[in-house]
Structures are given as C-alpha cells and as structure tokens.
Design an enzyme around this catalytic site. Structure first.
Site, PDB file in Angstrom:
ATOM      1  N   GLU A  13       0.822  -1.217   0.000  1.00 24.03           N
ATOM      2  CA  GLU A  13       0.000   0.000   0.000  1.00 24.03           C
ATOM      3  C   GLU A  13       0.855   1.266   0.000  1.00 24.03           C
ATOM      4  OE1 GLU A  13      -3.515  -0.353   2.754  1.00 24.03           O
ATOM      5  OE2 GLU A  13      -2.489  -2.188   3.323  1.00 24.03           O
ATOM      6  N   SER A 137      -6.608  -2.388   2.519  1.00 23.40           N
ATOM      7  CA  SER A 137      -6.994  -1.796   1.234  1.00 23.40           C
ATOM      8  C   SER A 137      -7.503  -2.825   0.230  1.00 23.40           C
ATOM      9  CB  SER A 137      -5.836  -0.999   0.609  1.00 23.40           C
ATOM     10  OG  SER A 137      -5.580   0.160   1.365  1.00 23.40           O
ATOM     11  N   TYR A 203      -9.558   3.675  -4.708  1.00 22.98           N
ATOM     12  CA  TYR A 203      -8.609   4.754  -4.990  1.00 22.98           C
ATOM     13  C   TYR A 203      -8.711   5.328  -6.397  1.00 22.98           C
ATOM     14  CZ  TYR A 203      -6.780   2.981  -0.633  1.00 22.98           C
ATOM     15  OH  TYR A 203      -6.658   2.573   0.673  1.00 22.98           O
ATOM     16  N   ARG A 242     -11.447   3.713  11.423  1.00 25.42           N
ATOM     17  CA  ARG A 242     -12.610   3.450  10.569  1.00 25.42           C
ATOM     18  C   ARG A 242     -12.985   1.992  10.737  1.00 25.42           C
ATOM     19  NH1 ARG A 242     -10.658   3.234   5.576  1.00 25.42           N
ATOM     20  NH2 ARG A 242     -11.214   1.043   5.343  1.00 25.42           N
ATOM     21  N   ASP A 244     -15.197  -1.080   9.404  1.00 24.11           N
ATOM     22  CA  ASP A 244     -15.889  -1.547   8.204  1.00 24.11           C
ATOM     23  C   ASP A 244     -16.910  -2.614   8.578  1.00 24.11           C
ATOM     24  OD1 ASP A 244     -14.026   0.086   7.095  1.00 24.11           O
ATOM     25  OD2 ASP A 244     -12.851  -1.509   6.153  1.00 24.11           O
ATOM     26  N   GLU A 257     -13.672  -5.393   9.857  1.00 19.68           N
ATOM     27  CA  GLU A 257     -12.338  -5.078  10.360  1.00 19.68           C
ATOM     28  C   GLU A 257     -12.288  -3.648  10.861  1.00 19.68           C
ATOM     29  OE1 GLU A 257      -9.301  -4.048   7.073  1.00 19.68           O
ATOM     30  OE2 GLU A 257     -10.589  -5.582   6.162  1.00 19.68           O
ATOM     31  N   ASN A 259      -9.689  -0.278  10.863  1.00 21.71           N
ATOM     32  CA  ASN A 259      -8.518   0.349  10.267  1.00 21.71           C
ATOM     33  C   ASN A 259      -7.960   1.379  11.245  1.00 21.71           C
ATOM     34  OD1 ASN A 259      -8.477  -0.442   7.131  1.00 21.71           O
ATOM     35  ND2 ASN A 259     -10.580  -0.312   7.857  1.00 21.71           N
ATOM     36  N   GLY A 263      -7.083   5.726   5.438  1.00 18.82           N
ATOM     37  CA  GLY A 263      -6.568   6.542   4.350  1.00 18.82           C
ATOM     38  C   GLY A 263      -6.953   8.002   4.489  1.00 18.82           C
TER      39      GLY A 263
END
Length: 298
Positions: A13, A137, A203, A242, A244, A257, A259, A263
């Site tokens: 990443e 990601s 992205y 964050r 998910d 999960e 994070n 990002g």
C-alpha cells in the site's frame, strides 16, 4: 514543535500511503506547523533521529506501518505518535486475532475459517470472501462463487502471507463508521459501481458512490454507531479509526475489520465521514494530532 509526517513504507500500500502522507503534510503546513515529510524505509530510525521530530503523524498503511512495529520503535525513542498503540495496532492488522477478540466481546462477525499455506480445503461457504490475514486496502481479496474461483482466490491470497481468512459472503449494504478519540463521527454507505469495494474502487475517482449519511433506518444507524465504537474499544484503539461493516438484508450488522490508520486521500472515507460533524480536512488532521499530544501511550 516539529511534526514528522511518516508515510510511504515498504508494503503493498506504499503508493496510497504516499498520497495520504502528502495530503496530511500539506494540511499541517497550511495550519502553520513546523512539519517535515519522512518517507519510511528500513532506515526510518536514523531518518527520525536526523530530523529531530517532537511528534510523529503516522500515515503508513499495511505492513510494519500498521502492525505495531513502528509504534514500538517510536515508544522506545520517546516520541509521541498519532493513532493506536502497539497492541491495538497489532491486533487490528491481524484479521484472525481481530475476529477472536470481537467474538470474546460478543461483537458479530461473519462466519469464517482460517487456513494455512499448502492447506487447500473444500470451501466452507459459497459464495465466500477469501482474503490475506494481514493486508489492508482489499489487497489480495477475492469473492469466490464456485470451486474454480475459490482455488484461484486462495492462490492469490497466499501471495501475501502464510494465513488466509475464508469468510462467508454476506449480501447487503457496506457501511463504514468513523471514530475519533472516543467519539463516533458518523458513517458512510459505499456503493461500488463494479463488483465489490476493491483496491481499484477505493482509490479511483468515479468508481464508487458515497452516501452520507447511509440510507438506512435511523435506529439501525444508531446501532451500527454503537457497534463501531464497541469494536474500537475492544481492540484498545486510539485516535482516528474506521470500522468496516456489512449489513445483511434482514438488518443484521457484522464487523469486518478496524482500520487504525485510515486513508487520508481525496477518495478516503474517514475525511468524508468527519465532514458530517463539521470537520474539514485540515481540522480533522489537527484533531488527530492533538489526540496524540494528549496521550503518552503509557
């Protein structure tokens, strides 16, 4: 005070991390902070010593950037840093460990099994999601709908590590909840235009629709906020995270999960979610930095 924005790294990443890092660096410069950009590599320790930074703003994604290794090094060096500590980072980066912690805390996760390299079982669920245990990601993630796809998905996932998670595919809405400190910022519903929320969809501008706030029942939305905060706390996370989730057609939410270093690019979700609480990008960056300065990680 000198702030070191640490980004890049050596994981899969890297490019996304560089984009996030430059966005954060520019925001801090505009806010008036004495800021230096540090491209992380195996010489990171010496680079940090050379720059004599007072606090590290971590924008590393994947690999040792999120697994607690860099965090541990900074603690040994006595430098405060943004985001979660060593243990929370390590737990969140390892999807198997994350799920086990969540199950202990009665946080719902999709049915799953863990397989090791050279272990090619029959698919326990079909369709299923096959993913590396320690990547982010959506790197190496595949949705398999038949036996041939399943075998190919295992091969792909094993490119990124010795352990792979096989997860029951749940049809539904994908919701992401943002947390800052110990406060829920809100959530976003994502609708990829092609397949699932892949690396490309995350992205590339125009490949995903973002619905802020999510188009779900308000009672369910509040339940997901609580679930996100519980997941954040269960792992011992700090700073901005964050969470998910997937919500099935019956309205049941499952945590996928957490994070710990979300990002911070122009298409990233945490800045979008933070806008629901009135945070523009620079304000969000400043709040994350302030949390690091308040918390000595001890």
């Amino acid at each position: 005070m000198k702030v070191g924005v640490i980004a890049g790294g050596i994981s899969s990443e890297r490019e996304v991390s560089l984009r996030s890092g430059h966005a954060v660096f520019n925001a801090l410069v505009e806010l008036g902070y004495n800021t230096v950009f540090i491209d992380a590599d195996e010489d990171l320790c010496n680079k940090i010593k050379k720059e004599k930074i007072d606090v590290a703003f971590l924008v590393l994604h994947g690999g040792w950037g999120e697994n607690g290794a860099v965090q541990g090094m900074l603690e040994v060096m006595g430098i405060p840093y943004t985001g979660s500590g060593v243990l929370a980072s390590a737990l969140a980066m390892d999807k198997e460990a994350t799920k086990k912690v969540f199950l202990y805390h009665s946080i719902p996760v999709p049915p799953f099994m863990v397989v090791h390299r050279d272990d090619y079982p029959e698919p326990p669920f079909m369709p299923c999601v096959v993913k590396p245990s320690r990547e982010g990601s959506s790197v190496g993630v595949t949705i398999a709908r038949n036996d041939n796809e399943f075998r190919a998905a295992l091969d792909e996932a094993f490119r990124y590590g010795e352990r792979v998670i096989i997860e029951k595919f749940i049809e539904g809405k994908e919701i992401h909840i943002g947390v800052l400190g110990d406060k829920v910022l809100g959530g976003v519903e994502i609708r990829p235009k092609k397949g699932f929320y892949s690396y490309e969809a995350k992205y590339t501008r125009g490949l995903t629709d973002y619905i802020l706030p999510p188009e779900i029942d308000n009672t369910l939305y509040e339940q997901l906020k609580d679930l996100g905060l519980n997941a954040h706390r269960a792992l011992g996370c700090k700073g901005g995270t964050r969470i998910d989730m997937i919500v099935d057609i019956s309205g049941n939410g499952y945590v996928l999960e957490v994070n710990t270093i979300p990002g911070m690019t122009e298409t990233s979700l945490l800045p979008k979610i933070a806008s629901l609480c009135g945070y523009d990008f620079k304000t969000l960056v400043q709040e994350i930095l302030k949390l690091a300065l308040k918390d000595d990680k001890k």
